[in-house]
Motif scaffolding. Structure first.
Motif, short mmCIF file in Angstrom:
data_model
loop_
_atom_site.label_atom_id
_atom_site.label_comp_id
_atom_site.label_asym_id
_atom_site.label_seq_id
_atom_site.Cartn_x
_atom_site.Cartn_y
_atom_site.Cartn_z
N VAL A 69 -25.16 1.47 -7.24
CA VAL A 69 -25.85 1.72 -8.50
C VAL A 69 -25.41 0.66 -9.50
O VAL A 69 -24.28 0.18 -9.45
N THR A 70 -26.33 0.26 -10.39
CA THR A 70 -26.01 -0.71 -11.43
C THR A 70 -26.70 -0.32 -12.72
O THR A 70 -27.77 0.30 -12.71
N TYR A 71 -26.07 -0.66 -13.84
CA TYR A 71 -26.63 -0.38 -15.16
C TYR A 71 -27.33 -1.63 -15.68
O TYR A 71 -26.78 -2.74 -15.62
N ASP A 72 -28.55 -1.46 -16.17
CA ASP A 72 -29.32 -2.55 -16.76
C ASP A 72 -29.29 -2.38 -18.28
O ASP A 72 -29.88 -1.44 -18.81
N ALA A 73 -28.60 -3.29 -18.97
CA ALA A 73 -28.45 -3.18 -20.42
C ALA A 73 -29.76 -3.39 -21.16
O ALA A 73 -29.90 -2.94 -22.30
N GLN A 74 -30.73 -4.06 -20.53
CA GLN A 74 -31.99 -4.32 -21.18
C GLN A 74 -32.88 -3.07 -21.18
O GLN A 74 -33.48 -2.72 -22.20
N THR A 75 -32.96 -2.39 -20.05
CA THR A 75 -33.81 -1.19 -19.94
C THR A 75 -33.08 0.09 -20.30
O THR A 75 -33.70 1.14 -20.47
N LYS A 76 -31.74 0.02 -20.39
CA LYS A 76 -30.91 1.20 -20.63
C LYS A 76 -31.12 2.26 -19.54
O LYS A 76 -31.11 3.46 -19.79
N THR A 77 -31.32 1.76 -18.32
CA THR A 77 -31.48 2.65 -17.17
C THR A 77 -30.58 2.17 -16.04
O THR A 77 -29.92 1.13 -16.15
N ALA A 89 -18.34 8.24 -1.90
CA ALA A 89 -18.71 7.46 -3.08
C ALA A 89 -19.04 6.03 -2.66
O ALA A 89 -18.18 5.32 -2.14
N GLU A 90 -20.28 5.60 -2.89
CA GLU A 90 -20.74 4.30 -2.42
C GLU A 90 -21.13 3.34 -3.54
O GLU A 90 -21.34 2.15 -3.29
N GLY A 91 -21.25 3.83 -4.78
CA GLY A 91 -21.65 2.94 -5.87
C GLY A 91 -21.03 3.36 -7.18
O GLY A 91 -20.85 4.55 -7.44
N VAL A 92 -20.71 2.37 -8.03
CA VAL A 92 -20.14 2.65 -9.34
C VAL A 92 -20.65 1.59 -10.32
O VAL A 92 -20.87 0.43 -9.96
N THR A 93 -20.87 1.99 -11.58
CA THR A 93 -21.25 1.06 -12.63
C THR A 93 -20.82 1.63 -13.97
O THR A 93 -20.46 2.81 -14.07
N MET A 94 -20.84 0.79 -15.01
CA MET A 94 -20.41 1.21 -16.34
C MET A 94 -21.30 0.56 -17.38
O MET A 94 -21.71 -0.60 -17.24
N ASP A 95 -21.63 1.32 -18.44
CA ASP A 95 -22.48 0.76 -19.49
C ASP A 95 -21.61 0.24 -20.64
O ASP A 95 -20.38 0.31 -20.61
N GLU A 96 -22.28 -0.29 -21.68
CA GLU A 96 -21.56 -0.93 -22.78
C GLU A 96 -20.78 0.07 -23.64
O GLU A 96 -19.89 -0.33 -24.41
#
Length: 308
Positions: free
Chosen positions: A88-96, A281-288
């Motif tokens: 999983v990844t966070y997209d700062a542009q779409t906020k999704t 647990a297979e994916g990790v991400t973090m937002d701003e």
């Protein structure tokens, strides 16, 4: 029939009885040691002690995983029970969020609450295991089976992605081709891709500009990856620290910019707000804002927030 007390047994029988219990005790000790060694509990114990000596300023300047608490715990992604959430990844542009499914290849866009917004088939991918947002609608997807990383463009109108339509880069051979490159994260500060090899765990960098990669990947020397496998990577946009996820060790590690361990979080039930152990647990991400998201096979979503 009443059981004879040990003291009433004949010496030979007492000896055999004691030997049998001694053998069982040795087996239990050996099993416990083997489990502790495999899970690196000795290393976690050392890091736990070192964490106690971190100053408030040092904790403030890091992610500090012990303070995180699950606010969404094991939320199922509907209709994906057999698809195996892989990253999983966070997209700062779409906020999704964007997540890849490895067994039946497709890309899914999620809200920050774990709601499914759309599903996009990944035509031509064999086993997508890693995904990261590069900015401006660009995503990098790692195919573990084909040992390739592809750079794709996704916009609001995207409904399907075809492998043949996008540039791709050969990740080269791995020590174990069946446990090869699985993790990827874009390091915007240093304009490079950070790649993770699953087993034995190893880190690599690959320079780029968010639209292409240049030169060759470089292996990072590190003795801090005392985990059974490396499942996923994330970078905290506030501190630049790296999060290293291990499904087999049920563990999330924080490494500073020098690659040294700072803090950790166990993914076992009863800790950090988890009712049950995260199964795989297979994916990790973090937002701003510092909110953390984890996906687990087969189709579970977790959101963690730092407790003030």
């Amino acid at each position: 029939m009443a059981t004879q007390p040990i003291s009433s047994l004949k010496p030979a029988r007492r000896s055999r009885f004691a030997l049998r219990w001694y053998s069982w005790l040795l087996l239990l000790v050996a099993a416990a040691y083997g489990l502790a060694f495999a899970m690196h509990w000795d290393d976690r114990g050392v890091l736990w002690v070192l964490e106690r000596f971190e100053s408030p300023a040092e904790r403030q300047g890091s992610v500090w995983l012990p303070d995180y608490h699950a606010v969404i715990d094991a939320k199922p992604l509907p209709g994906m029970e057999k698809d195996e959430a892989s990253d999983v990844t966070y997209d700062a542009q779409t906020k999704t969020l964007f997540s890849v499914m490895g067994k039946n290849p497709f890309l899914v866009e999620l809200s920050l609450q774990g709601d499914v917004l759309r599903k996009m088939p990944l035509v031509g991918w064999s086993n997508p295991e890693g995904v990261t947002a590069l900015g401006n609608g660009m995503l990098a997807i790692v195919d573990e089976r084909d040992h390739q990383i592809s750079l794709v463009k996704v916009d609001a109108g995207t409904r399907e992605l075809n492998f043949a339509d996008f540039p791709k880069f050969d990740l080269g051979p791995s020590k174990d081709q069946n446990k090869a490159f699985e993790a990827v994260v874009w390091d915007a500060r240093n304009q490079q891709m950070l790649l993770g090899e699953e087993r034995p765990p190893a880190l690599f960098t690959w320079k780029g500009d968010g639209t292409t990669l240049s030169g060759d990947k470089q292996k990072l020397a590190s003795d801090e990856l005392d985990i059974r496998n490396l499942s996923a990577l994330a970078i905290d946009p506030r501190t630049g620290h790296t999060l290293v996820l291990s499904a087999d060790s049920h563990l999330l590690l924080e490494l500073d910019e020098k690659g040294e361990q700072v803090s950790f979080m166990t993914l076992l039930g009863g800790f950090n707000g988890l009712k049950k152990t995260i199964p795989r647990a297979e994916g990790v991400t973090m937002d701003e804002a510092g909110t953390m998201y984890i996906v687990s096979e087969p189709n579970l979503f977790y959101r963690f927030e730092k407790q003030k």
